[in-house]
Scaffold this motif. Structure first.
Motif, PDB file in Angstrom:
ATOM      1  N   ASP A   1       0.819  -1.217   0.000  1.00 32.52           N
ATOM      2  CA  ASP A   1       0.000   0.000   0.000  1.00 32.52           C
ATOM      3  C   ASP A   1       0.850   1.263   0.000  1.00 32.52           C
ATOM      4  N   GLU A   2       2.017   1.200   0.631  1.00 34.26           N
ATOM      5  CA  GLU A   2       2.895   2.372   0.682  1.00 34.26           C
ATOM      6  C   GLU A   2       3.505   2.687  -0.692  1.00 34.26           C
ATOM      7  N   PHE A   3       3.625   1.683  -1.562  1.00 39.95           N
ATOM      8  CA  PHE A   3       4.204   1.893  -2.893  1.00 39.95           C
ATOM      9  C   PHE A   3       3.160   2.349  -3.911  1.00 39.95           C
ATOM     10  N   ILE A   4       1.890   1.953  -3.708  1.00 41.90           N
ATOM     11  CA  ILE A   4       0.835   2.251  -4.685  1.00 41.90           C
ATOM     12  C   ILE A   4       0.321   3.672  -4.448  1.00 41.90           C
ATOM     13  N   VAL A   5       0.606   4.545  -5.425  1.00 48.50           N
ATOM     14  CA  VAL A   5       0.221   5.948  -5.312  1.00 48.50           C
ATOM     15  C   VAL A   5      -1.199   6.160  -5.825  1.00 48.50           C
ATOM     16  N   LYS A   6      -1.490   5.588  -7.019  1.00 47.69           N
ATOM     17  CA  LYS A   6      -2.798   5.831  -7.628  1.00 47.69           C
ATOM     18  C   LYS A   6      -3.144   4.712  -8.607  1.00 47.69           C
ATOM     19  N   VAL A   7      -4.403   4.269  -8.535  1.00 46.83           N
ATOM     20  CA  VAL A   7      -4.933   3.319  -9.512  1.00 46.83           C
ATOM     21  C   VAL A   7      -5.876   4.117 -10.410  1.00 46.83           C
ATOM     22  N   ASP A   8      -5.526   4.199 -11.697  1.00 44.46           N
ATOM     23  CA  ASP A   8      -6.329   4.958 -12.657  1.00 44.46           C
ATOM     24  C   ASP A   8      -6.994   3.969 -13.608  1.00 44.46           C
ATOM     25  N   ARG A   9      -8.253   3.635 -13.313  1.00 44.44           N
ATOM     26  CA  ARG A   9      -8.968   2.644 -14.118  1.00 44.44           C
ATOM     27  C   ARG A   9      -9.230   3.156 -15.531  1.00 44.44           C
ATOM     28  N   ALA A  10      -9.519   4.441 -15.669  1.00 46.89           N
ATOM     29  CA  ALA A  10      -9.819   5.008 -16.995  1.00 46.89           C
ATOM     30  C   ALA A  10      -8.607   4.881 -17.921  1.00 46.89           C
ATOM     31  N   GLN A  11      -7.415   5.165 -17.406  1.00 45.71           N
ATOM     32  CA  GLN A  11      -6.197   5.091 -18.215  1.00 45.71           C
ATOM     33  C   GLN A  11      -5.517   3.718 -18.141  1.00 45.71           C
ATOM     34  N   LYS A  12      -6.088   2.822 -17.308  1.00 43.73           N
ATOM     35  CA  LYS A  12      -5.509   1.485 -17.107  1.00 43.73           C
ATOM     36  C   LYS A  12      -4.043   1.564 -16.701  1.00 43.73           C
ATOM     37  N   THR A  13      -3.787   2.394 -15.697  1.00 49.48           N
ATOM     38  CA  THR A  13      -2.419   2.519 -15.175  1.00 49.48           C
ATOM     39  C   THR A  13      -2.433   2.475 -13.649  1.00 49.48           C
ATOM     40  N   ILE A  14      -1.320   2.033 -13.110  1.00 46.18           N
ATOM     41  CA  ILE A  14      -1.096   2.094 -11.665  1.00 46.18           C
ATOM     42  C   ILE A  14       0.201   2.859 -11.467  1.00 46.18           C
ATOM     43  N   MET A  15       0.108   3.952 -10.722  1.00 43.70           N
ATOM     44  CA  MET A  15       1.292   4.751 -10.406  1.00 43.70           C
ATOM     45  C   MET A  15       1.859   4.226  -9.092  1.00 43.70           C
ATOM     46  N   VAL A  16       3.150   3.925  -9.097  1.00 40.05           N
ATOM     47  CA  VAL A  16       3.818   3.435  -7.894  1.00 40.05           C
ATOM     48  C   VAL A  16       4.999   4.338  -7.560  1.00 40.05           C
ATOM     49  N   ASN A  17       5.440   4.230  -6.339  1.00 38.03           N
ATOM     50  CA  ASN A  17       6.641   4.929  -5.894  1.00 38.03           C
ATOM     51  C   ASN A  17       7.484   3.873  -5.189  1.00 38.03           C
ATOM     52  N   THR A  18       8.363   3.219  -5.954  1.00 37.39           N
ATOM     53  CA  THR A  18       9.148   2.105  -5.421  1.00 37.39           C
ATOM     54  C   THR A  18      10.444   2.624  -4.802  1.00 37.39           C
ATOM     55  N   PRO A  19      11.060   1.825  -3.941  1.00 38.02           N
ATOM     56  CA  PRO A  19      12.344   2.225  -3.363  1.00 38.02           C
ATOM     57  C   PRO A  19      13.391   2.438  -4.467  1.00 38.02           C
ATOM     58  N   ASP A  20      14.257   3.386  -4.234  1.00 38.29           N
ATOM     59  CA  ASP A  20      15.315   3.687  -5.206  1.00 38.29           C
ATOM     60  C   ASP A  20      16.074   2.421  -5.586  1.00 38.29           C
ATOM     61  N   GLY A  21      16.250   2.212  -6.885  1.00 34.81           N
ATOM     62  CA  GLY A  21      17.080   1.118  -7.380  1.00 34.81           C
ATOM     63  C   GLY A  21      16.339  -0.196  -7.604  1.00 34.81           C
ATOM     64  N   LEU A  22      15.097  -0.338  -7.126  1.00 35.86           N
ATOM     65  CA  LEU A  22      14.396  -1.617  -7.260  1.00 35.86           C
ATOM     66  C   LEU A  22      14.216  -1.998  -8.729  1.00 35.86           C
ATOM     67  N   ILE A  23      13.690  -1.112  -9.519  1.00 33.70           N
ATOM     68  CA  ILE A  23      13.426  -1.419 -10.930  1.00 33.70           C
ATOM     69  C   ILE A  23      14.738  -1.569 -11.689  1.00 33.70           C
ATOM     70  N   GLU A  24      15.687  -0.720 -11.404  1.00 34.20           N
ATOM     71  CA  GLU A  24      16.991  -0.788 -12.086  1.00 34.20           C
ATOM     72  C   GLU A  24      17.702  -2.123 -11.836  1.00 34.20           C
ATOM     73  N   LEU A  25      17.473  -2.719 -10.685  1.00 31.94           N
ATOM     74  CA  LEU A  25      18.067  -4.042 -10.367  1.00 31.94           C
ATOM     75  C   LEU A  25      17.724  -5.067 -11.446  1.00 31.94           C
ATOM     76  N   TYR A  26      16.471  -5.089 -11.868  1.00 27.72           N
ATOM     77  CA  TYR A  26      16.005  -6.053 -12.862  1.00 27.72           C
ATOM     78  C   TYR A  26      16.571  -5.724 -14.251  1.00 27.72           C
ATOM     79  N   ILE A  27      16.635  -4.449 -14.570  1.00 27.12           N
ATOM     80  CA  ILE A  27      17.051  -4.033 -15.909  1.00 27.12           C
ATOM     81  C   ILE A  27      18.552  -4.225 -16.092  1.00 27.12           C
ATOM     82  N   SER A  28      19.325  -3.878 -15.076  1.00 25.31           N
ATOM     83  CA  SER A  28      20.785  -3.978 -15.202  1.00 25.31           C
ATOM     84  C   SER A  28      21.265  -5.426 -15.210  1.00 25.31           C
ATOM     85  N   SER A  29      20.460  -6.335 -14.626  1.00 26.81           N
ATOM     86  CA  SER A  29      20.907  -7.740 -14.582  1.00 26.81           C
ATOM     87  C   SER A  29      20.503  -8.506 -15.830  1.00 26.81           C
ATOM     88  N   SER A  30      19.703  -7.892 -16.702  1.00 27.78           N
ATOM     89  CA  SER A  30      19.253  -8.641 -17.890  1.00 27.78           C
ATOM     90  C   SER A  30      20.198  -8.489 -19.051  1.00 27.78           C
TER      91      SER A  30
END
Length: 177
Positions: free
Chosen positions: A148-177
């Motif tokens: 719940d702390e990461f989920i900023v907004k659920v926009d059903r009309a635009q079919k998007t979920i805005m999140v605020n993840t800890p720094d580096g979380l997403i980059e971890l997956y991208i840099s290791s691929s």
């Protein structure tokens, strides 16, 4: 009725009386929403079979006591023990704000406040202690905790979920691929 057009409501866990009554454990935070159903689908050997409900009431707050039509004795009830219960998707109560059903957000885009567009939700992994968004980013799977702390907004009309993840979380997956 096909299973993909239904949602899992719960499981028949035990018999209640010698007259064929059953107790079902519901998979919901609000069991009172399902206290006065007219019918239910029961998964019998992979087929969803409709059963009319003669009466139902909450039992000890989290169990639903069911009297099904044509289930009149213990042997009828025995045949249904441990069976899963389903209802049509249109009977799901509408959620709003940042609350959502898992099936509802498959195909939504995930955007991170700092990173930008992450990818598309392909599934939800709820087999771990913390449920995870399974996100596809150009063939790379990224797992984002459904916190719940990461989920900023659920926009059903635009079919998007805005999140605020800890720094580096997403980059971890991208840099290791």
């Amino acid at each position: 009725m096909k299973k993909e057009n239904c949602f899992y409501l719960g499981k028949i866990v035990k018999k209640y009386s010698f007259k064929g009554e059953l107790l079902a454990k519901l998979d919901t935070d609000e069991p009172e929403l399902y206290e006065h159903l007219d019918a239910i689908f029961i998964d019998l050997r992979g087929n969803l079979i409709p059963f009319l409900i003669e009466s139902s009431q909450l039992h000890k707050s989290d169990l639903l006591r069911l009297k099904l039509e044509d289930v009149d004795n213990e042997s009828d009830a025995d045949a249904l023990l441990k069976s899963d219960l389903y209802l049509p998707l249109e009977l799901l109560p509408q959620l709003n704000g940042n609350k959502f059903y898992f099936h509802e957000v498959i195909g939504f885009k995930i955007k991170d406040e700092k990173f930008g567009e992450v990818g598309t939700i392909t599934g939800i992994n709820d087999s771990t202690a913390q449920a995870l968004f399974e996100v596809d980013r150009n063939g790379v799977e990224i797992l984002i905790p459904m916190n719940d702390e990461f989920i900023v907004k659920v926009d059903r009309a635009q079919k998007t979920i805005m999140v605020n993840t800890p720094d580096g979380l997403i980059e971890l997956y991208i840099s290791s691929s």
